[in-house]
Design a protein around this motif. Structure first.
Motif, mmCIF file in Angstrom:
data_model
loop_
_atom_site.group_PDB
_atom_site.id
_atom_site.type_symbol
_atom_site.label_atom_id
_atom_site.label_comp_id
_atom_site.label_asym_id
_atom_site.label_seq_id
_atom_site.Cartn_x
_atom_site.Cartn_y
_atom_site.Cartn_z
ATOM 1 N N THR A 137 0.902 -1.197 0.132
ATOM 2 C CA THR A 137 -0.092 -0.013 0.088
ATOM 3 C C THR A 137 0.791 1.181 0.045
ATOM 4 O O THR A 137 0.536 2.279 -0.877
ATOM 5 C CB THR A 137 -0.840 0.015 1.216
ATOM 6 N N HIS B 267 -12.849 -14.822 7.790
ATOM 7 C CA HIS B 267 -12.359 -14.181 6.918
ATOM 8 C C HIS B 267 -10.988 -14.144 6.770
ATOM 9 O O HIS B 267 -10.166 -13.003 6.588
ATOM 10 C CB HIS B 267 -12.981 -12.592 6.796
ATOM 11 N N GLY B 268 -10.313 -15.289 7.338
ATOM 12 C CA GLY B 268 -8.864 -15.375 7.440
ATOM 13 C C GLY B 268 -8.024 -15.769 6.126
ATOM 14 O O GLY B 268 -8.975 -15.970 5.101
ATOM 15 N N ASP C 86 -0.737 -4.755 5.375
ATOM 16 C CA ASP C 86 -1.378 -5.368 4.234
ATOM 17 C C ASP C 86 -1.945 -6.639 4.645
ATOM 18 O O ASP C 86 -3.449 -7.017 4.509
ATOM 19 C CB ASP C 86 -0.908 -5.070 3.306
ATOM 20 N N GLU C 87 -0.941 -7.427 4.847
ATOM 21 C CA GLU C 87 -1.350 -8.883 5.266
ATOM 22 C C GLU C 87 -2.054 -9.196 6.355
ATOM 23 O O GLU C 87 -3.085 -10.109 6.440
ATOM 24 C CB GLU C 87 0.057 -9.700 5.384
ATOM 25 N N ASN D 239 -4.432 -6.848 7.380
ATOM 26 C CA ASN D 239 -5.923 -6.409 7.126
ATOM 27 C C ASN D 239 -6.576 -7.334 6.316
ATOM 28 O O ASN D 239 -7.948 -7.490 6.195
ATOM 29 C CB ASN D 239 -5.776 -5.178 6.331
ATOM 30 N N ALA D 240 -5.871 -8.084 5.294
ATOM 31 C CA ALA D 240 -6.547 -9.120 4.356
ATOM 32 C C ALA D 240 -7.044 -10.088 5.096
ATOM 33 O O ALA D 240 -7.997 -10.635 4.625
ATOM 34 C CB ALA D 240 -5.424 -9.440 3.424
ATOM 35 N N ASN E 144 -8.390 -9.772 8.200
ATOM 36 C CA ASN E 144 -9.172 -9.154 9.097
ATOM 37 C C ASN E 144 -8.891 -9.509 10.416
ATOM 38 O O ASN E 144 -9.303 -9.816 11.375
ATOM 39 C CB ASN E 144 -10.594 -9.875 9.096
ATOM 40 N N LYS F 257 -7.549 -8.484 14.096
ATOM 41 C CA LYS F 257 -7.824 -7.346 14.879
ATOM 42 C C LYS F 257 -7.434 -7.893 16.363
ATOM 43 O O LYS F 257 -8.350 -8.543 16.836
ATOM 44 C CB LYS F 257 -9.078 -6.668 14.934
ATOM 45 N N ILE G 73 -9.731 -2.348 5.103
ATOM 46 C CA ILE G 73 -9.572 -2.236 6.696
ATOM 47 C C ILE G 73 -8.373 -1.026 6.847
ATOM 48 O O ILE G 73 -8.418 -0.340 7.818
ATOM 49 C CB ILE G 73 -8.838 -3.562 7.118
ATOM 50 N N THR G 74 -7.572 -0.856 5.980
ATOM 51 C CA THR G 74 -6.565 0.006 5.948
ATOM 52 C C THR G 74 -7.246 1.457 6.075
ATOM 53 O O THR G 74 -6.840 2.216 6.898
ATOM 54 C CB THR G 74 -5.567 0.053 4.701
ATOM 55 N N TYR H 79 -8.797 1.990 9.502
ATOM 56 C CA TYR H 79 -7.799 2.376 10.739
ATOM 57 C C TYR H 79 -7.729 3.927 10.409
ATOM 58 O O TYR H 79 -7.803 4.565 11.411
ATOM 59 C CB TYR H 79 -6.398 1.550 10.485
ATOM 60 N N ASP I 13 -14.456 0.532 12.965
ATOM 61 C CA ASP I 13 -14.601 -0.950 12.642
ATOM 62 C C ASP I 13 -15.460 -1.510 11.682
ATOM 63 O O ASP I 13 -16.604 -1.751 12.036
ATOM 64 C CB ASP I 13 -14.693 -1.318 14.236
ATOM 65 N N LEU I 14 -14.864 -1.645 10.614
ATOM 66 C CA LEU I 14 -15.495 -2.107 9.475
ATOM 67 C C LEU I 14 -16.078 -3.404 9.579
ATOM 68 O O LEU I 14 -15.199 -4.378 9.557
ATOM 69 C CB LEU I 14 -14.970 -1.809 8.413
ATOM 70 N N THR J 248 -17.190 -7.111 7.811
ATOM 71 C CA THR J 248 -17.003 -7.563 6.297
ATOM 72 C C THR J 248 -18.556 -7.956 5.830
ATOM 73 O O THR J 248 -19.083 -8.897 6.661
ATOM 74 C CB THR J 248 -16.101 -8.778 6.400
ATOM 75 N N ARG K 223 -16.687 -3.250 4.705
ATOM 76 C CA ARG K 223 -15.465 -3.865 4.058
ATOM 77 C C ARG K 223 -16.037 -4.793 3.290
ATOM 78 O O ARG K 223 -16.785 -5.729 3.799
ATOM 79 C CB ARG K 223 -14.424 -4.438 4.916
ATOM 80 N N ARG L 249 -15.025 -10.597 0.053
ATOM 81 C CA ARG L 249 -14.225 -11.070 -1.225
ATOM 82 C C ARG L 249 -15.319 -11.931 -1.839
ATOM 83 O O ARG L 249 -15.829 -12.855 -0.780
ATOM 84 C CB ARG L 249 -12.959 -11.420 -0.865
ATOM 85 N N ASP M 231 -13.437 -18.176 3.218
ATOM 86 C CA ASP M 231 -14.319 -17.596 3.348
ATOM 87 C C ASP M 231 -14.567 -16.642 1.981
ATOM 88 O O ASP M 231 -15.134 -15.397 2.117
ATOM 89 C CB ASP M 231 -14.595 -16.568 4.548
ATOM 90 N N ASP N 172 -6.321 -4.302 0.226
ATOM 91 C CA ASP N 172 -5.574 -4.971 1.094
ATOM 92 C C ASP N 172 -5.380 -6.529 0.868
ATOM 93 O O ASP N 172 -3.987 -7.079 0.835
ATOM 94 C CB ASP N 172 -5.996 -5.012 2.668
ATOM 95 N N GLU N 173 -6.004 -6.833 0.323
ATOM 96 C CA GLU N 173 -6.272 -8.444 -0.048
ATOM 97 C C GLU N 173 -5.336 -8.550 -1.083
ATOM 98 O O GLU N 173 -4.514 -9.762 -1.138
ATOM 99 C CB GLU N 173 -7.595 -9.010 -0.318
#
Lengths: 218, 218
Positions: A107, A178-179, A202-203, A205-206, A208, A210, B106-107, B110, B115-116, B118, B147, B150, B184, B202-203
């Protein structure tokens, strides 16, 4: 052979094969590796810190990081790239290193318009140039901007437990909805490590992620 | 039965079972699904567009998107959240929808301190509030920042080919080094779809996707 003998034989064979192919649920398969998220940061040599913060300047500790001896410093720098975009106030991680580099996310790379190679920390050969700005001076680096390769720090004892060795590339799954499963996660074994999966923002966030999360090697 | 007869029988059975359970390398396992990266964007209702761009305003097309009838418009809005941070000039995707929502990474979350959740596009119930600013007016939405989950767009025929159905959640692998496997991923089947895996920035960045990439369902 009687029909019941056949049946017994088939059962024996089936059981033997099933035992062989059944996924092994060992302790080392459980979600047991702490996940840590690295925000973008820089590492500096003694010479670089001299230029940016003044001759002989010493970094002051904000907080310890998980890896023994490493710390987030109170000191920050700004980065600027050839497209004249700046990322302000990136933290310097201590202690002083043998190399100067900026570890950025993809990013960040889009923002600075840098095509960041994915590298193990310290391997900066051929990476894009970046300018680092400190309160006392400016460094124009001909190379040094990378995206850190995701990795797991562990001790030799951990490596034995997880049945991996230094330099291996493994697949790692993180827990939660969403992992993701990360491919090409580098194993980094050293005596003075603490077990942790290091991801960039990025990794994380992709996937999820937190707060606290755990990972496992597949 | 002689011992060698037993052995022969065991070998035959073993081979039969092995053939049955061996992972099948079918065409539908190949990397064949185009990957598309969605930058953050908004969808607007007729009423919302009236507020932001003026009564009866019509979106103008910048370019078609892969899904039939959908397009990126020339029009943009800015978003601002309760922490008073703004993301400027986010594109409106057309055509007009039945709901108004902002699809963010998610970026972004932040940055805006949101707190989005999915969610599948359109499912905004209970999502965080967001303010949308246009050239003619401002919308204070009580909910609408999500968010996007996907997902893979496909036709019923594609669904048959990949042996999935609408609403399924599957694991999807993308090609290339430092790639990932997304868990997912939601299957979205409709007659007027074009086959595509939709990821957010992000993904895509976590998987080091730059330019054209292909995915496969595991």
């Amino acid at each position: 052979m009687e029909e019941q003998d056949y049946k017994k034989l088939v059962d024996m064979i089936t059981e033997t094969i099933y035992k062989e192919i059944k996924p092994k649920e060992e302790a080392s398969n459980l979600f047991s590796i702490p996940v840590e998220i690295s925000n973008h940061h820089v590492h500096l040599t003694r010479d670089s810190l001299d230029v940016l913060y003044g001759k002989g300047y010493e970094l002051s500790k904000l907080r310890d990081l998980s890896q023994p001896g490493e710390f987030a410093s109170n000191e920050r720098v700004s980065l600027i790239s050839a497209n004249m975009k700046a990322i302000e106030k990136i933290r310097i991680l201590g202690p002083i290193r043998e190399y100067t580099q900026a570890e950025l996310s993809i990013t960040d790379g889009y923002f600075l318009r840098l095509d960041l190679p994915t590298r193990i920390s310290g391997n900066i050969k051929g990476s894009p140039p970046i300018t680092i700005i400190g309160p006392k001076g400016v460094l124009n680096l001909p190379e040094g901007a990378i995206r850190a390769a995701r990795h797991i720090h562990m001790t030799p004892k951990d490596a034995e437990y997880y049945q991996v060795k230094n330099g291996d590339r493994v697949r790692v799954e993180v827990s939660g909805e969403h992992g993701v499963i990360y491919k090409d996660v580098v194993i980094r074994v050293s005596q003075k490590s603490k077990l942790a999966l290091h991801l960039d923002t990025d990794e994380a966030n992709a996937a999820n992620i937190k707060g606290t999360s755990l990972a496992r090697i597949l």
